[in-house]
Design a protein around this motif. Structure first.
Motif, PDB file in Angstrom:
ATOM      1  N   ASP A  28       0.839  -1.190   0.000  1.00 49.01           N
ATOM      2  CA  ASP A  28       0.000   0.000   0.000  1.00 49.01           C
ATOM      3  C   ASP A  28       0.880   1.249   0.000  1.00 49.01           C
ATOM      4  O   ASP A  28       2.088   1.187   0.236  1.00 49.01           O
ATOM      5  N   THR A  29       0.262   2.391  -0.254  1.00 52.83           N
ATOM      6  CA  THR A  29       0.991   3.659  -0.229  1.00 52.83           C
ATOM      7  C   THR A  29       1.553   3.903   1.167  1.00 52.83           C
ATOM      8  O   THR A  29       0.831   3.784   2.158  1.00 52.83           O
ATOM      9  N   PRO A  30       2.831   4.235   1.289  1.00 53.71           N
ATOM     10  CA  PRO A  30       3.426   4.443   2.616  1.00 53.71           C
ATOM     11  C   PRO A  30       2.887   5.701   3.288  1.00 53.71           C
ATOM     12  O   PRO A  30       2.409   6.624   2.631  1.00 53.71           O
ATOM     13  N   TYR A  31       3.008   5.719   4.621  1.00 62.76           N
ATOM     14  CA  TYR A  31       2.553   6.846   5.430  1.00 62.76           C
ATOM     15  C   TYR A  31       3.728   7.763   5.791  1.00 62.76           C
ATOM     16  O   TYR A  31       4.899   7.356   5.739  1.00 62.76           O
ATOM     17  N   VAL A  32       3.387   8.980   6.166  1.00 57.50           N
ATOM     18  CA  VAL A  32       4.387   9.901   6.696  1.00 57.50           C
ATOM     19  C   VAL A  32       5.049   9.252   7.913  1.00 57.50           C
ATOM     20  O   VAL A  32       4.383   8.685   8.779  1.00 57.50           O
ATOM     21  N   THR A  60      10.618   8.966  -7.581  1.00 55.09           N
ATOM     22  CA  THR A  60       9.435   9.660  -7.069  1.00 55.09           C
ATOM     23  C   THR A  60       8.555   8.660  -6.341  1.00 55.09           C
ATOM     24  O   THR A  60       8.278   7.570  -6.851  1.00 55.09           O
ATOM     25  N   ILE A  61       8.118   9.019  -5.126  1.00 52.09           N
ATOM     26  CA  ILE A  61       7.205   8.159  -4.376  1.00 52.09           C
ATOM     27  C   ILE A  61       6.037   8.993  -3.863  1.00 52.09           C
ATOM     28  O   ILE A  61       6.169  10.198  -3.642  1.00 52.09           O
ATOM     29  N   ASN A  62       4.902   8.355  -3.707  1.00 51.20           N
ATOM     30  CA  ASN A  62       3.717   8.998  -3.139  1.00 51.20           C
ATOM     31  C   ASN A  62       3.565   8.596  -1.680  1.00 51.20           C
ATOM     32  O   ASN A  62       3.734   7.416  -1.325  1.00 51.20           O
ATOM     33  N   VAL A  63       3.238   9.561  -0.831  1.00 44.06           N
ATOM     34  CA  VAL A  63       3.125   9.344   0.611  1.00 44.06           C
ATOM     35  C   VAL A  63       1.805   9.944   1.080  1.00 44.06           C
ATOM     36  O   VAL A  63       1.387  11.006   0.600  1.00 44.06           O
ATOM     37  N   ILE A  95       3.668   5.276  15.776  1.00 38.80           N
ATOM     38  CA  ILE A  95       4.778   4.320  15.838  1.00 38.80           C
ATOM     39  C   ILE A  95       4.627   3.324  14.694  1.00 38.80           C
ATOM     40  O   ILE A  95       3.993   2.271  14.846  1.00 38.80           O
ATOM     41  N   PRO A  96       5.182   3.602  13.513  1.00 36.28           N
ATOM     42  CA  PRO A  96       5.153   2.634  12.420  1.00 36.28           C
ATOM     43  C   PRO A  96       6.391   1.729  12.487  1.00 36.28           C
ATOM     44  O   PRO A  96       7.526   2.205  12.444  1.00 36.28           O
ATOM     45  N   PHE A 129       1.565   0.895  14.393  1.00 32.32           N
ATOM     46  CA  PHE A 129       1.173   0.478  13.046  1.00 32.32           C
ATOM     47  C   PHE A 129       2.136  -0.585  12.550  1.00 32.32           C
ATOM     48  O   PHE A 129       3.353  -0.369  12.467  1.00 32.32           O
ATOM     49  N   ASP A 130       1.583  -1.759  12.224  1.00 35.83           N
ATOM     50  CA  ASP A 130       2.362  -2.881  11.706  1.00 35.83           C
ATOM     51  C   ASP A 130       2.611  -2.642  10.216  1.00 35.83           C
ATOM     52  O   ASP A 130       1.692  -2.737   9.396  1.00 35.83           O
ATOM     53  N   THR A 131       3.859  -2.340   9.858  1.00 39.01           N
ATOM     54  CA  THR A 131       4.173  -1.995   8.465  1.00 39.01           C
ATOM     55  C   THR A 131       4.139  -3.206   7.543  1.00 39.01           C
ATOM     56  O   THR A 131       4.137  -3.052   6.328  1.00 39.01           O
ATOM     57  N   THR A 132       4.100  -4.415   8.107  1.00 37.79           N
ATOM     58  CA  THR A 132       4.019  -5.622   7.280  1.00 37.79           C
ATOM     59  C   THR A 132       2.567  -5.965   6.963  1.00 37.79           C
ATOM     60  O   THR A 132       2.196  -6.144   5.797  1.00 37.79           O
ATOM     61  N   SER A 133       1.729  -6.052   8.002  1.00 38.47           N
ATOM     62  CA  SER A 133       0.320  -6.388   7.788  1.00 38.47           C
ATOM     63  C   SER A 133      -0.518  -5.180   7.411  1.00 38.47           C
ATOM     64  O   SER A 133      -1.671  -5.338   6.990  1.00 38.47           O
ATOM     65  N   ARG A 134       0.047  -3.943   7.588  1.00 43.69           N
ATOM     66  CA  ARG A 134      -0.649  -2.692   7.285  1.00 43.69           C
ATOM     67  C   ARG A 134      -1.866  -2.506   8.190  1.00 43.69           C
ATOM     68  O   ARG A 134      -2.897  -1.991   7.778  1.00 43.69           O
TER      69      ARG A 134
END
Length: 286
Positions: A41-45, A140-143, A157-158, A254-259
């Protein structure tokens, strides 16, 4: 007319000379690329992302210098030192240089990463030295903002994994009269540096006197990325003979693997003077 013709000849000569300096004659085969390892998914700040720079050249290297872009839209930290290994590329064995950065987007939107440059002085077949500059393509990446999944008043806390370890010495219900217990809470987050971990709210509870100690922070570099560690400490004791309760401490992350949002929490504990001492003493000194 003759002057115009002469100017054109001079201009063409300068262009050809410039090209020859940038790309020497019989330049060795080479490549360079920069890319960001993105989640599904699109990454978060603030989400930790790996920025990888890989470059190779089919020639012995005399001197090597990398110019890194400013990365103005990111916090960043180099992940270890540059590594080198041989790799078969397009039919040639080449020494491949790899640099890994952990980057943390500072804002939402379309973020640009300017090219990396690698200036190499290499040995030619006749033993002389020549120079070449390799330039990666921009990235270029979208955030997106994390405010849609986490309220403003909660700490973001990601991480790949978050653990909380709660240690008491002595056990909170076995405190000796006139003494205090030491509570040590250790928070670890995979993918984050220690400065990105929260400062906990003051630990207060009815019937308990607490004394907060300084927070210790440490960033551990591993093969999988940084691990941020924060250690929170308190000295505490009951106010009276009555049994008090230390409520659980919970952190959403926030679990960056399971999103998905998850929660790390400690157990509720009873805080009291030792029952043996309470049976033998009618008064507990404070």
């Amino acid at each position: 007319m003759r002057a115009l013709f002469s100017s054109i000849i001079i201009l063409l000569f300068l262009i050809l000379t410039s090209s020859a300096e940038a790309e020497p004659e019989n330049a060795p085969q080479s490549k360079i690329e920069a890319y960001v390892e993105l989640p599904a998914d699109t990454p978060y700040v603030g989400e930790p992302l790996r920025l990888v720079l890989k470059s190779a050249i089919h020639a012995p290297i005399a001197k090597d210098r990398i110019t890194q872009p400013s990365l103005t839209d990111f916090d960043w930290q180099q992940f270890g030192v540059d590594s080198f290994h041989d790799e078969l590329i397009d039919g040639f064995w080449m020494p491949v240089m790899t640099r890994v950065l952990m980057i943390y987007p500072l804002r939402a939107g379309q973020l640009n990463i300017d090219p990396f440059k690698r200036q190499i002085t290499f040995y030619t077949h006749d033993g002389n030295q020549s120079e070449i500059e390799l330039i990666s393509s921009p990235v270029t990446i979208n955030v997106i903002s994390h405010e849609t999944i986490l309220p403003d008043n909660q700490f973001w806390i990601p991480a790949k994994k978050v653990t909380i370890t709660d240690k008491w010495d002595p056990e909170p219900d076995k405190i000796q009269p006139g003494e205090t217990a030491q509570r040590t809470l250790t928070l670890e987050a995979e993918g984050l540096t220690a400065d990105r971990l929260p400062t906990l709210q003051p630990f207060r509870s009815p019937g308990i006197i607490t004394f907060a100690g300084p927070v210790e922070r440490q960033t551990i570099i591993t093969d999988q990325g940084p691990i941020g560690r924060a250690i929170y400490q308190w000295r505490l004791r009951p106010v009276s003979n009555a049994i008090a309760t230390a409520p659980p401490i919970s952190l959403r992350w926030f679990d960056t693997t399971s999103r998905k949002m998850r929660e790390a929490t400690t157990s509720e504990r009873q805080v009291a003077y030792s029952m043996d001492n309470q049976n033998s003493n009618s008064h507990i000194p404070l």
